[in-house]
Design a protein around this motif. Structure first.
Motif, PDB file in Angstrom:
ATOM      1  N   ILE A  59       0.837  -1.205   0.000  1.00  0.00           N
ATOM      2  CA  ILE A  59       0.000   0.000   0.000  1.00  0.00           C
ATOM      3  C   ILE A  59       0.874   1.258   0.000  1.00  0.00           C
ATOM      4  N   ILE A  60       1.918   1.241   0.805  1.00  0.00           N
ATOM      5  CA  ILE A  60       2.818   2.399   0.862  1.00  0.00           C
ATOM      6  C   ILE A  60       3.533   2.583  -0.477  1.00  0.00           C
ATOM      7  N   ALA A  61       3.896   1.475  -1.137  1.00  0.00           N
ATOM      8  CA  ALA A  61       4.556   1.579  -2.446  1.00  0.00           C
ATOM      9  C   ALA A  61       3.616   2.181  -3.482  1.00  0.00           C
ATOM     10  N   PHE A  62       2.328   1.791  -3.454  1.00  0.00           N
ATOM     11  CA  PHE A  62       1.362   2.371  -4.389  1.00  0.00           C
ATOM     12  C   PHE A  62       1.113   3.850  -4.090  1.00  0.00           C
ATOM     13  N   ALA A  63       1.320   4.258  -2.855  1.00  0.00           N
ATOM     14  CA  ALA A  63       1.148   5.668  -2.497  1.00  0.00           C
ATOM     15  C   ALA A  63       2.341   6.505  -2.949  1.00  0.00           C
ATOM     16  N   GLY A  64       3.405   5.836  -3.382  1.00  0.00           N
ATOM     17  CA  GLY A  64       4.541   6.569  -3.911  1.00  0.00           C
ATOM     18  C   GLY A  64       5.641   6.845  -2.904  1.00  0.00           C
TER      19      GLY A  64
END
Length: 185
Positions: A59-64
């Motif tokens: 999720i954090i990776a998708f948030a950038g």
């Protein structure tokens, strides 16, 4: 994917009572007992926690936020590593000797150095915690008459708590391995 460190060999369950060492390949390190429910439950809880941490990393990776995602992924990988190490903790035997696997350390004693393996009544640590209770321990006596600081097995460990027959069978199995290979080595 087979996970050989989770269970003892099925040969132990299928072997007759008169066969102490039912293995064909005796050079392979193996644990002569199954991991106990306390140990498996602790590893399962750690793996459940790791799944949440790794999902958070996605999720954090998708948030950038790449540094945060990498930190969560590394943390999740460390928790998975800890769970696997918890399951591997215990006493392992082979034709080469006896191995005591801990969380961070592994100690191997060749059968040639073993003088005796015996079960004794003594204060033992309850579930590996600092609290001690009266229980049974399988001790390894090496050349020079010294006993290893930590017992090989105790009946109050995470593998044998409330499993008296399993402790007796595991202790008998380690003693049988010692009896056979101490004389050969």
């Amino acid at each position: 994917m087979p996970l050989p460190f989770l269970t003892a060999d099925r040969a132990f369950d299928e072997a007759a009572d008169d066969v102490a060492l039912p293995y064909d390949d005796r050079d392979t390190w193996r644990r002569p007992y199954r991991p106990g429910p306390w140990r498996v439950a602790a590893a399962a809880l750690l793996l459940l926690f790791a799944s949440y941490v790794l999902f958070a990393a996605v999720i954090i990776a998708f948030a950038g936020e790449t540094p945060g995602a990498v930190g969560c992924a590394v943390g999740g990988a460390l928790v998975v590593f800890a769970a696997v190490r918890i399951v591997r903790i215990g006493t392992w035997v082979s034709a080469r000797g006896v191995r005591q696997v801990g969380f961070l350390r592994t100690r191997t004693v060749p059968w040639a150095r073993v003088v005796a393996v015996r079960t004794t009544q003594q204060p033992v640590r309850w579930l590996g915690l600092p609290r001690t209770v009266q229980g049974q321990a399988l001790l390894l006596v090496v050349q020079g008459g010294e006993t290893l600081a930590a017992p090989l097995l105790t009946d109050r460990s995470a593998d044998f708590l409330s499993r008296r027959e399993a402790f007796d069978r595991a202790a008998d199995s380690v003693e049988a391995w010692a009896e056979e290979f101490r004389t050969v080595a």
